[in-house]
Scaffold this active site. Structure first.
Site, short mmCIF file in Angstrom:
data_model
loop_
_atom_site.label_atom_id
_atom_site.label_comp_id
_atom_site.label_asym_id
_atom_site.label_seq_id
_atom_site.Cartn_x
_atom_site.Cartn_y
_atom_site.Cartn_z
N ASP A 113 -2.52 9.57 -10.39
CA ASP A 113 -2.54 8.50 -11.40
C ASP A 113 -1.14 8.22 -11.93
OD1 ASP A 113 -5.26 8.26 -11.12
OD2 ASP A 113 -5.77 9.28 -12.99
N ASN B 106 -2.97 13.14 -3.88
CA ASN B 106 -4.18 13.57 -4.60
C ASN B 106 -4.67 14.92 -4.10
OD1 ASN B 106 -4.50 11.40 -6.38
ND2 ASN B 106 -5.62 10.17 -4.89
N GLU C 144 -4.94 2.35 -3.98
CA GLU C 144 -3.48 2.39 -3.95
C GLU C 144 -2.92 1.10 -3.36
OE1 GLU C 144 -4.76 4.79 -0.24
OE2 GLU C 144 -5.50 4.44 -2.27
N HIS D 190 -5.51 14.55 -8.90
CA HIS D 190 -5.64 13.13 -9.23
C HIS D 190 -4.82 12.72 -10.45
CE1 HIS D 190 -8.74 11.98 -6.32
NE2 HIS D 190 -9.18 13.23 -6.43
N ASP E 16 0.85 -1.19 0.00
CA ASP E 16 0.00 0.00 0.00
C ASP E 16 0.89 1.24 0.00
OD1 ASP E 16 -3.05 0.83 0.69
OD2 ASP E 16 -1.65 2.22 1.64
#
Length: 283
Positions: free
Chosen positions: A148, A139, A174, A144, A131
């Protein structure tokens, strides 16, 4: 010719095709051939349409569920087109659209198969759940699109640094997973420690600045050696708890769970010991 045809006919043709699709497939919910053996295909002649022009329109407007049939005798390009569409649909069914990694569906199917293989052959399988640390802050701070980018590069790093016969999957926002086939707990921990070091070396540009930022990730690992019967969710739960421990201990590290076989054997041994104690002492 393709561009000319599209320019002249795109608007009216799309309006007709999409209205038909919405009417039958959305409103009346009849576009599900697996539910009935009866039915028919709705066809529309398109004079002047080429297969190349159709491929452009289908890709742009999501019309790959329409089947093309040639009016001349040469069916080969159309069959090839159908094959290509089926391959693309199959790929999309099994892969995460952002990163290109296997999705959760494939992950669970593969893990179930590996657990069964381990049960039969008594060769270990390890499961790592990774993670990204503090991903929400990326973000929130930089948007975002930057998030990404981080996910894509992180996924690419995992894929490039895994063995050909391991499975790397994106199983959540994630959250990622690696199934280490034939690898025990110690070896999988070593592989992950090296992997986390490579993650620390990733750099990303801060939007609107010359500055850069880096990321870290945490990982939890569980292992099964085929000595007892387990369910897939038990191995996942063990890795999840180890990941939680890694997060709680400061992040950017690997934590391992107790090998599920040994834990079960230990419990069974204690039960037998208690039974023997009762037989001989009555307590």
């Amino acid at each position: 010719m393709n561009a000319e045809y599209i320019a002249e006919n795109e608007s009216s043709l799309l309006e007709e095709l999409i209205s038909v699709r919405d009417k039958f497939c959305t409103t009346n919910n009849v576009c599900h051939p697996e539910e009935s053996q009866d039915g028919l295909a709705v066809m529309r002649l398109c004079p002047g349409m080429t297969l190349e022009a159709w491929e452009i329109l289908a890709k742009q407007h999501g019309l790959n569920d329409w089947l093309t049939i040639p009016l001349d005798s040469n069916t080969t390009p159309h069959l090839f087109h159908v094959q290509t569409v089926l391959q693309e649909l199959s790929y999309k069914t099994d892969h995460d659209p952002l990163t290109g990694l296997s999705n959760r569906r494939v992950f669970e199917r593969t893990l179930d198969q590996e657990i069964e293989r381990t049960r039969r052959n008594k060769t270990p399988v390890s499961l790592a759940i990774l993670d990204l640390d503090n991903f929400k802050q990326i973000n929130d701070k930089w948007g975002h699109l930057k998030g990404d980018e981080v996910l894509i590069d992180f996924a690419d790093l995992l894929a490039r640094n895994s063995r050909r016969y391991d499975l790397v999957a994106r199983i959540g926002g994630e959250e990622f997973a690696i199934i280490f086939a034939g690898v025990g707990l110690v070896k999988s921990q070593q592989l992950l420690e090296r992997l986390l070091g490579k993650v620390r070396d990733l750099n990303f540009k801060v939007p609107g600045s010359k500055d850069k930022f880096s990321v870290t990730c945490s990982a939890g690992v569980s292992c099964f050696k085929g000595m007892v019967d387990i369910e897939m969710h038990q191995l996942i739960d063990k890795a999840d708890k180890a990941l939680y421990e890694a997060k709680e201990s400061g992040k950017d590290q690997v934590k391992t769970a107790d090998i599920i076989d040994f834990e079960s054997v230990t419990k069974e041994t204690l039960v037998h010991a208690d039974e023997k104690k009762f037989l001989f002492t009555g307590n």
